[in-house]
Enzyme design. Structure first.
Site, PDB file in Angstrom:
ATOM      1  N   GLU A   1      39.026  43.212  41.352  1.00 26.25           N
ATOM      2  CA  GLU A   1      39.348  44.545  40.838  1.00 26.25           C
ATOM      3  C   GLU A   1      38.369  45.081  39.789  1.00 26.25           C
ATOM      4  O   GLU A   1      38.772  45.882  38.939  1.00 26.25           O
ATOM      5  CB  GLU A   1      40.759  44.498  40.230  1.00 26.25           C
ATOM      6  CG  GLU A   1      40.887  43.692  38.906  1.00 26.25           C
ATOM      7  CD  GLU A   1      41.334  42.251  39.097  1.00 26.25           C
ATOM      8  OE1 GLU A   1      41.112  41.686  40.183  1.00 26.25           O
ATOM      9  OE2 GLU A   1      41.892  41.679  38.141  1.00 26.25           O
TER      10      GLU A   1
ATOM     11  N   GLY B   1      40.140  36.979  48.161  1.00 30.55           N
ATOM     12  CA  GLY B   1      40.349  38.208  48.935  1.00 30.55           C
ATOM     13  C   GLY B   1      39.532  39.379  48.427  1.00 30.55           C
ATOM     14  O   GLY B   1      38.825  40.050  49.177  1.00 30.55           O
TER      15      GLY B   1
ATOM     16  N   GLU C   1      44.297  45.642  44.462  1.00 29.23           N
ATOM     17  CA  GLU C   1      43.121  45.789  43.583  1.00 29.23           C
ATOM     18  C   GLU C   1      43.151  47.150  42.887  1.00 29.23           C
ATOM     19  O   GLU C   1      42.814  47.261  41.704  1.00 29.23           O
ATOM     20  CB  GLU C   1      41.817  45.608  44.356  1.00 29.23           C
ATOM     21  CG  GLU C   1      41.710  44.306  45.155  1.00 29.23           C
ATOM     22  CD  GLU C   1      42.028  43.046  44.367  1.00 29.23           C
ATOM     23  OE1 GLU C   1      41.823  43.046  43.146  1.00 29.23           O
ATOM     24  OE2 GLU C   1      42.497  42.069  44.984  1.00 29.23           O
TER      25      GLU C   1
HETATM   26  N1  B3K Z   1      41.689  38.975  40.166  1.00 25.92           N
HETATM   27  C1  B3K Z   1      41.065  38.484  41.361  1.00 25.92           C
HETATM   28  C2  B3K Z   1      41.068  37.001  41.466  1.00 25.92           C
HETATM   29  C3  B3K Z   1      39.921  36.341  40.837  1.00 25.92           C
HETATM   30  C4  B3K Z   1      39.899  34.875  41.138  1.00 25.92           C
HETATM   31  C5  B3K Z   1      38.872  34.173  40.364  1.00 25.92           C
HETATM   32  N2  B3K Z   1      38.765  32.778  40.678  1.00 25.92           N
HETATM   33  C6  B3K Z   1      41.688  39.050  42.585  1.00 25.92           C
HETATM   34  C7  B3K Z   1      43.060  39.558  42.430  1.00 25.92           C
HETATM   35  O1  B3K Z   1      44.004  38.845  42.182  1.00 25.92           O
HETATM   36  O2  B3K Z   1      43.233  40.730  42.512  1.00 25.92           O
HETATM   37 ZN    ZN Z   2      45.209  40.393  41.444  1.00 25.96          ZN
END
Ligand code: B3K
Ligand code: ZN
Length: 878
Positions: A269, A266, A303
């Site tokens: 951040e 999606g 985010e």
């Molecule tokens: N922290 C990212 C997700 C990253 C995934 C990597 N395979 C998006 C989120 O959860 O905000």
């Molecule tokens: Zn996240």
């Protein structure tokens, strides 16, 4: 791709990093096939890691090393070791500057991890371990460093972005220019970001609670510049909410969002420079549905919230992923609940959790919220880590109350600001701020599986005493045969026969939270004047299954009178489950199907309750999905599920036709579009009614859909009418609608994706041949995850009927696509394979075909570590 079997990483093997990186200076010379990355790292021995000077180990994957130097002196090739996964450099001093130069190939990078090109725009994705695809580095979240980044690019890439604040820019001979960014906050490499492209922006401003002015910018390709308003509005709302609810203020002078078309998930951040999947940020009333508007609001907030829960306080290692994800999902869910209908948001989340997370918890990849081991961390961005993790945080909130939780979060942020910490640190802050003991509660982080509460009761009328007996258990999961009792908050109320709420004690309390800590426990309520009806697990106060022997009449009373809106919905679901289970059983026994009249009456009375939130009515009218029924079943018999559900839906639609028509007409007014909760709720009910009406395939109903399709001024109504026409009625009508929709929207990526998904998920028009035809359509692109999800994902996850064709063709198709995709994008391949990993739950014929499809993936040759982990663990589950 790997050469040998991927190795397993264990939490118990965690060691502190040998070296720290105080500052990281990067320089990128951007070229599609040969980008040169130069880094200068100030490195020193970590005093907390022990004595001596062990060799420095840097991670690096798919890099072409050009040179290595220390303190200005180039190293000869015999002075370091370069292998497939990185560099090993002997160390002679406790502190030094390491200079590295390497080349990478962004254009050839279809994994969408590291630095890659999306429609000619350079962008990055580093979480979890993508930075090692950019340059050699200690790519682990507990190494935090201050980054300064210079981007050099041809001048026809006018926008050059990275984290932090811009500190310099200028021209370079030969039609090139540069921009330098400096991020004053130390961060792990996974939060690094870079973007370069021909982008336009919208700009706004936010004044923080201490009066600082922050510039807000959203960048897109020029054609999408008109679709940023909602995201900007959501961002400002999220910034204000985080100040008010958590006391968290934004910390840089600028906050940027960039929309990219090729993205594995999606959004991300990255500090000060969030990168978003276009589908999760761009919206206009004409092109985006209400669901998309709400998804954007929650992801933008999610985010943004990471700036504190994830960036300022980050994870020590990837086993702690839920520390930031579970907490941040809880934060964004509460934000969305405050912005919209709280009950409906909860129902949506719980329905998703019960269908998909419960299935994960009962499947071959089942793991605790804090996993103990992994082969490929990308496979652990799961519903368990995110959604169950959020439920765990919610339970802490329920146990401590609003104020206690805030004291805990304040202490957590204050104590750990600028640090990389663990789930344990989070729970400890909650305990210390409130003087409570959450020792047993910690088992939620370490034990996998969905607990079951079996509840029975007893009423002593002479003594006016009501006793509730609770027994908890949790099924075995891979590697965890036995479970210890959990600490479970069970929120409840007691209803009198007339539906009023009984007082639970002499103070007149009408709702309480029981703390279940034993395998078997009894709770006694005194002074209860009549045999009560328990309303259990209100608001879904714990991620568990509850078994209590309600009579249909009791469920109808809860549906009508419970003060907890979530439980009103849940009572309806229980009633529907029972009816559908009976239908499945009758189908298998060859008995003529008949819908229980109670269900019909219950649904009719929902439609007549005009005082209820229309969105809640819509939720209550919706039968559990085939996927949910599959999750609930002991053994999945796809044919019986489909037959039962179709029969129930058909009968409800016929019997309630007039009521549904009345509801549709009442809500079919010409209001200008606003993506606000009240209006969204009305559209939701109107379109739920339309879908039901069209189930009958009566001309009168299909004409309503036709009219709505032709006259809709917003995508919510337009897409609902399109889906009704595609799923029901004759082919000519469906094809005409699809054709005109495509002609109108073929230039709009988000709408084209919706168009693809409506077809692939349609039981009537999404046959395997139709799906293959869509894959040959110019709009399909195997290297674009959104397109893959809209066609292959929608078919295998949302088109229960066609995917489960008795000849097994759906399973074989999925296997084939997964094999092809693994060569391009392992993360997406490993995710896409999920439906056939659940083979064990199916009845025999389906089980064998699914297993064979899964085996064919394994036998297809060298798999990526991502796909290998999922497939090998799933095959082993026999
Ligand atoms: N922290 C990212 C997700 C990253 C995934 C990597 N395979 C998006 C989120 O959860 O905000
Ligand atoms: Zn996240």
């Amino acid at each position: 791709m790997r050469d040998a079997q991927p190795r397993t990483v264990y939490l118990k093997d965690y060691r502190k990093p040998d070296y720290l990186v105080d500052s990281t200076r990067l320089r990128f010379e951007l070229e599609p096939n040969s980008t040169v990355v130069t880094s200068s790292l100030e490195i020193r021995r970590n005093p907390a890691a022990g004595e001596g000077l062990p060799p420095l180990r840097l991670d690096g994957v798919n890099l072409e090393l050009v040179s290595v130097g220390i303190d200005g002196v180039a190293l000869g090739v015999d002075e370091y070791t370069c292998h497939d996964e990185g560099l090993i450099i002997p160390v002679h001093r406790g502190a030094f500057t390491l200079e590295i130069c390497n080349r990478i190939d962004p254009e050839g990078n279809t994994s969408l991890e590291g630095l890659y090109l999306s429609n000619g725009m350079y962008c990055t994705q580093c979480e979890a371990e993508g930075f090692r695809k950019i340059t050699y580095y200690p790519d682990r979240p507990d190494v935090m460093s201050k980054f300064t980044t210079t981007i050099v690019a041809p001048r026809d890439y006018p926008v050059l972005l990275s984290n932090g604040n811009e500190i310099a820019r200028g021209e370079i001979e030969g039609d090139r220019h540069f921009v330098t960014w400096e991020d004053p906050f130390a961060k792990p490499a996974y939060l690094f970001a870079l973007v370069a492209g021909r982008l336009e922006k919208v700009e706004d401003q936010f004044t923080t609670m201490s009066g600082r002015k922050v510039t807000l910018q959203i960048f897109t390709e020029p054609k999408n510049i008109g679709k940023c308003e909602h995201a900007m509005h959501s961002l400002k709302a999220a910034m204000r909410w985080d100040e008010e609810v958590y006391g968290r203020e934004y910390d840089l002078d600028i906050f940027m969002i960039v929309a990219v078309d090729h993205f594995n998930m999606g959004a991300m951040e990255n500090k000060g420079l969030n990168i978003f999947n276009s589908a999760c940020v761009l919206a206009s009333p004409e092109t985006a549905t209400d669901a998309a508007f709400q998804r954007i609001e929650s992801i933008v907030a999610h985010e943004y919230f990471h700036n504190w829960s994830g960036n300022r306080v980050t994870c020590r290692d990837w086993f702690q992923l839920s520390l930031k994800e579970g907490f941040t999902v809880f934060r964004d869910a509460e934000f969305s609940a405050d912005m919209n209908s709280r009950a409906v948001k909860r129902i949506e989340d719980v329905s998703m959790l019960r269908t998909t997370q419960f299935a994960e918890d009962a499947g071959p990849m089942s793991h605790p919220v804090r996993p103990d081991s992994y082969m490929e961390i990308s496979n652990f961005y799961t519903l368990t880590v995110y959604e169950k993790g959020a439920e765990v945080v919610r339970m802490i909130h329920t146990l401590l109350g609003e104020e206690g939780f805030r004291r805990g979060s304040d202490l957590y942020f204050e104590r750990h600001d600028g640090c990389a910490v663990t789930c344990e640190d989070f729970v400890a802050a909650m305990e210390d701020a409130n003087g409570v003991d959450l020792k047993q509660f910690r088992r939620w982080y370490s034990q996998a599986g969905t607990p079951l509460l079996e509840i029975s009761d007893d009423y002593d009328s002479a003594g006016e005493r009501y006793t509730l007996s609770v027994r908890q258990s949790c099924p075995a999961t891979p590697g965890q045969p036995e479970k210890k009792p959990f600490h479970i908050p069970l929120k409840l109320g007691l209803l009198a026969g007339d539906g009023s709420e009984l007082a639970l004690d002499t103070d007149g309390t009408r709702e309480t939270v029981l703390e279940i800590t034993e395998a078997e426990q009894a709770f006694v309520f005194e002074g209860i004047p009549e045999r009560p009806l328990p309303s259990l697990l209100r608001g879904f106060s714990a991620p568990v299954r509850v078994r209590y022997d309600y009579t249909p009449a009791q469920l109808r009373l809860l549906m009508r009178a419970d003060s907890d809106a979530f439980n009103r919905w849940d009572a309806g679901q229980r009633l529907a489950f029972r009816a559908l289970a009976q239908l499945q059983q009758d189908f298998r026994a060859g008995v003529e199907l008949q819908l229980q009249p109670e269900l019909m009456e219950a649904y009719r009375s929902i439609l007549q309750q005009e005082d209820l939130d229309p969105a809640l009515v819509a939720e209550m009218l919706t039968l559990p999905s085939a996927q949910t029924l599959a999750e609930e079943a002991e053994v999945i018999d796809a044919e019986a599920i489909i037959a039962a559900r179709n029969f129930a839906e058909q009968n409800l639609a016929e019997a309630l036709f007039e009521d549904l028509l009345e509801t549709f007409r009442r809500l079919d007014h010409d209001k200008p579009y606003r993506p606000l909760a009240d209006d969204i709720a009305e559209r939701r009910l109107k379109n739920t009614a339309l879908a039901y009406l069209c189930v009958t395939e009566k001309e009168e109903a299909l004409q309503l859909a036709d009219t709505q399709f032709a006259s809709a001024t917003n995508m919510t109504d337009s897409a609902a009418a399109l889906a009704a026409l595609v799923n029901r009625g004759d082919d000519q009508r469906a094809q005409a609608a699809l054709q005109s929709f495509y002609e109108r929207w073929k230039e709009d990526d988000q709408v084209v994706e919706l168009w693809l998904a409506v077809q692939s998920s349609s039981p009537k028009r999404g046959s395997l041949e139709a799906v293959r035809a869509l894959m040959a359509h110019p709009a399909f692109e195997l290297t674009n995850p959104n397109r893959v999800r809209s066609v292959i994902g929608a078919f295998s996850n949302r088109n229960f009927l066609q995917f489960h064709q008795p000849d097994g063709s759906g399973f074989r198709f999925l296997a084939e696509q997964v094999i092809a995709l693994d060569k391009l994008n392992p993360q997406i391949a490993a995710r896409l394979v999920t439906p056939i990993t659940r083979w064990k739950k199916y009845c025999q014929g389906q089980q064998e075909m699914m297993h064979a499809a899964l085996q064919s993936v394994m036998d297809s040759g060298q798999l990526s570590a991502d796909l290998y982990e999922v497939v090998s663990k799933s095959l082993k589950a026999d």
